[in-house]
Design an enzyme around this catalytic site. Structure first.
Site, PDB file in Angstrom:
ATOM      1  N   LYS A   1      43.513  21.729  37.283  1.00  0.00           N
ATOM      2  CA  LYS A   1      42.079  21.435  37.352  1.00  0.00           C
ATOM      3  C   LYS A   1      41.712  20.341  36.353  1.00  0.00           C
ATOM      4  O   LYS A   1      41.023  19.383  36.690  1.00  0.00           O
ATOM      5  CB  LYS A   1      41.267  22.708  37.060  1.00  0.00           C
ATOM      6  CG  LYS A   1      39.805  22.554  37.389  1.00  0.00           C
ATOM      7  CD  LYS A   1      38.987  23.720  36.921  1.00  0.00           C
ATOM      8  CE  LYS A   1      38.678  23.536  35.473  1.00  0.00           C
ATOM      9  NZ  LYS A   1      37.646  24.354  34.907  1.00  0.00           N
TER      10      LYS A   1
ATOM     11  N   ASP B   1      36.515  24.494  40.218  1.00  0.00           N
ATOM     12  CA  ASP B   1      36.108  25.373  39.122  1.00  0.00           C
ATOM     13  C   ASP B   1      35.443  26.614  39.723  1.00  0.00           C
ATOM     14  O   ASP B   1      35.433  26.809  40.944  1.00  0.00           O
ATOM     15  CB  ASP B   1      35.164  24.627  38.155  1.00  0.00           C
ATOM     16  CG  ASP B   1      33.789  24.404  38.781  1.00  0.00           C
ATOM     17  OD1 ASP B   1      33.651  24.541  40.017  1.00  0.00           O
ATOM     18  OD2 ASP B   1      32.843  24.105  38.032  1.00  0.00           O
TER      19      ASP B   1
END
Ligand code: SF4
Length: 243
Positions: free
Chosen positions: A137, A155
């Protein structure tokens, strides 16, 4: 006996509930509302972005910005961060959750940048994830925000929206990322990550989505929609996006 070469099987992922036209309509609205969405993490160069994103796990952007405001004034390169040392870095970021471990990672990733990358933040995901404290991420955020490469950093907001809206109804961030990267039209892909995060942060919020203020309410197929909205204003074409 010779075994036949088996073709690698492609993982089956859940289908998006939206067809191509509907996805385009949703992102056209996001674009109209926020033509140039910006990430909210303060940084002054790719290196400070890597540090800020690494610090942002389980912390708010506002909290990270408050802590890094002074830190980046004295340490905006890996060398300066190493000169500062773990203890001092810890003092700057004490207000952020898991700060001890994060201070360790900031020093370790700075050392790795100096040792293996001539102090220059690499641009590929494969290289970025070799930095301590940098996962997929974080790498996606850095690639997008620092280098303009379209990515989808999933997220908590994007994971929730994917399932709630049935846009990418998968269980893991990696699968949601794969589905979104497939279904979002190329012209919207670069900003899509920020549009979805901001939509989740301010409108399609976790507890009670603000459907009455939602610019895609008429297109949304969520069972959690909390207000009556007119029928979709674009024609629904019976064509699923192949996933
Ligand atoms: S209508 Fe409600 S549930 Fe659907 S995207 Fe908008 S805020 Fe989220």
């Amino acid at each position: 006996m010779a075994t036949k070469n088996k073709k690698p099987t492609k993982k089956r992922l859940p289908r998006s509930a939206y067809n191509r036209e509907e996805i385009s309509a949703i992102f056209a609205r996001f674009e109209e509302a926020r033509p140039e969405p910006k990430g909210e993490l303060a940084h002054v160069n790719p290196y400070t972005l890597v540090v800020a994103v690494a610090l942002s796990a389980q912390a708010t952007d506002i909290g990270v910005n408050r802590a890094t405001k002074d830190l980046f004034k004295v340490a905006d390169t890996p060398e300066k961060m190493l000169a500062l040392g773990e203890e001092k870095v810890g003092e700057y970021i004490k207000t952020i959750g898991l700060w001890r471990n994060k201070a360790k990672n900031v020093i370790a990733l700075s050392q790795k940048l100096v040792d293996d990358f001539d102090s220059v933040v690499p641009q590929t995901r494969e290289e970025l994830v070799t930095l301590p404290g940098v996962g997929r991420k974080t790498a996606n955020v850095v690639m997008s925000m620092a280098f303009g490469i379209p990515t989808m950093a999933v997220d908590t907001h994007i994971l929730r929206i994917g399932t709630r809206m049935k846009m990418a109804p998968a269980k893991t961030p990696d699968d949601v990322e794969t589905i979104l990267m497939r279904i979002i039209p190329e012209e919207y892909l670069y900003h899509a990550h920020h549009w979805l995060i901001l939509h989740g942060r301010y409108t399609c919020v976790a507890r009670k989505p603000k459907c009455e203020a939602c610019i895609v309410a008429d297109l949304c197929k969520s069972k959690e929609k909390t207000c009556d909205v007119p029928a979709p204003i674009i024609p629904i074409i019976d064509q699923e996006i192949p996933i």
